[in-house]
Design a protein around this motif. Structure first.
Motif, PDB file in Angstrom:
ATOM      1  N   VAL A 147       0.817  -1.293  -0.178  1.00 25.36           N
ATOM      2  CA  VAL A 147       0.099  -0.144   0.135  1.00 25.36           C
ATOM      3  C   VAL A 147       0.910   1.203   0.017  1.00 25.36           C
ATOM      4  CG1 VAL A 147      -1.793   1.500   1.080  1.00 25.36           C
ATOM      5  CG2 VAL A 147      -1.971  -1.330   1.207  1.00 25.36           C
ATOM      6  N   LEU A 148       1.935   1.329   0.807  1.00 26.20           N
ATOM      7  CA  LEU A 148       2.677   2.537   1.050  1.00 26.20           C
ATOM      8  C   LEU A 148       3.620   2.549  -0.135  1.00 26.20           C
ATOM      9  CD1 LEU A 148       3.937   2.041   4.539  1.00 26.20           C
ATOM     10  CD2 LEU A 148       1.892   3.436   3.836  1.00 26.20           C
ATOM     11  N   GLY A 149       3.985   1.425  -0.948  1.00 26.98           N
ATOM     12  CA  GLY A 149       4.850   1.695  -2.207  1.00 26.98           C
ATOM     13  C   GLY A 149       4.037   1.994  -3.302  1.00 26.98           C
ATOM     14  N   GLY A 150       2.525   1.746  -3.207  1.00 23.41           N
ATOM     15  CA  GLY A 150       1.780   2.038  -4.358  1.00 23.41           C
ATOM     16  C   GLY A 150       1.975   3.340  -4.986  1.00 23.41           C
ATOM     17  N   PRO A 151       1.988   4.407  -4.401  1.00 23.83           N
ATOM     18  CA  PRO A 151       1.787   5.819  -4.721  1.00 23.83           C
ATOM     19  C   PRO A 151       3.379   6.227  -5.592  1.00 23.83           C
ATOM     20  CG  PRO A 151       0.943   5.874  -2.632  1.00 23.83           C
ATOM     21  CD  PRO A 151       1.511   4.471  -2.815  1.00 23.83           C
ATOM     22  N   PHE A 152       4.435   5.580  -5.231  1.00 22.34           N
ATOM     23  CA  PHE A 152       5.772   5.905  -5.921  1.00 22.34           C
ATOM     24  C   PHE A 152       6.350   4.876  -6.530  1.00 22.34           C
ATOM     25  CE2 PHE A 152       7.002   5.215  -1.439  1.00 22.34           C
ATOM     26  CZ  PHE A 152       8.306   4.574  -1.622  1.00 22.34           C
ATOM     27  N   ILE A 153       6.040   3.521  -6.246  1.00 19.45           N
ATOM     28  CA  ILE A 153       6.572   2.255  -7.254  1.00 19.45           C
ATOM     29  C   ILE A 153       5.435   1.862  -8.158  1.00 19.45           C
ATOM     30  CG2 ILE A 153       7.255   0.003  -7.154  1.00 19.45           C
ATOM     31  CD1 ILE A 153       8.707   0.566  -4.495  1.00 19.45           C
TER      32      ILE A 153
END
Length: 284
Positions: free
Chosen positions: A204-210
């Motif tokens: 979830v946390l990596g979704g916006p920039f990865i």
């Protein structure tokens, strides 16, 4: 100087993401001796489920809860109904979890499509911090804060609590832990669920920039394997410091030597594996 500071902050945010991905996997390897190649699938499911929840509710934190729940449920199913039957059988574990990774990947394509997607950032984290000539996104600072929070929390649980003592005892000597009455199978299940839940959170946390796309599960799995080889099995300290080492090598390698990006990651791993097979902070 600005270049080095920004790249260091980028590496730190990626390192915290890797730590959330690898903390549970490292303890699962060290405690349960299970090679779970479907670990990256929990990242993929967490990100996709969170995206659906965010689109339905418009709330990023509902998406976090949905992603964690989906990943934890997947981990529970894998451990309780599949992996529990083949403890100690490494080849079967590899084949089974690899098969699960492909199945979950195909199911994700059926449900969410094959187009790359990016999770939306919460409104209050869409800006950037400006400090002189340095501009750095608030969202990446948020990821750094979350990673540090869970790093301290997991260290405290493992080193300062009775549950942590039981966990460390089970990692050091599983047979003796069973002999003194520790319910190791229950501990296995709890650790597996926590590990996959943290992986869902990292998705979830990596979704916006990865982003999230077909194949990201295999990519993050490769990073996770490198981290636990560098850091060592069963060590929370190893997972944390190994994540930082790998993140800094990856980020600065891509920035300074893009044509050697893969070399900067896997060459140090190979050297550490040759000189200290247990990892820098692993137990012999």
């Amino acid at each position: 100087m600005d270049f080095w500071i920004i790249q260091a902050l980028n590496a730190l945010s990626f390192g915290m993401l890797l730590f959330l991905l690898c903390a549970g996997l490292s303890v699962i390897f060290g405690l349960m001796n299970i090679l779970n190649l479907a670990h990256g699938s929990c990242y993929l499911l967490g990100a996709h489920t969170a995206l659906s929840a965010i689109n339905a509710t418009g709330n990023f934190f509902v998406g976090i809860l949905a992603g964690i729940t989906a990943a934890a449920a997947t981990g529970f199913f894998l451990q309780k109904f599949l992996l529990q039957r083949i403890y100690g059988k490494r080849l079967l574990q590899v084949l089974l979890t690899m098969g699960c990774m492909f199945i979950i990947g195909d199911i994700s394509i059926i449900l969410w499509g094959a187009d790359p997607m990016t999770l939306p950032k919460p409104a209050f984290l869409r800006g950037s911090l400006v400090a002189g000539s340095i501009i750095f996104p608030y969202y990446r600072l948020f990821v750094i804060g979350v990673g540090l929070f869970f790093g301290v929390l997991l260290w405290f649980l493992q080193e300062k609590t009775k549950w942590g003592a039981i966990l460390r005892a089970s990692v050091d000597d599983e047979k003796m832990a069973r002999a003194v009455g520790i319910k190791v199978p229950t501990l296995f299940t709890i650790v597996f669920i926590i590990g996959t839940a943290l992986t869902g959170l990292s998705g979830v946390l990596g979704g916006p920039f990865i982003g999230v796309y077909p194949g990201v599960d295999l990519e993050v799995l490769l990073f996770a394997v490198v981290v636990i080889i560098v850091g060592g099995l069963g060590s929370m300290k190893g997972a944390f410091l190994g994540s930082l080492i790998v993140a800094f090598l990856d980020n600065f390698g891509k920035a300074l030597f893009p044509e050697l990006a893969m070399f900067t990651i896997f060459a140090p791993m190979a050297i550490i594996l040759a000189l200290k097979p247990t990892g820098l902070w692993g137990k012999s």
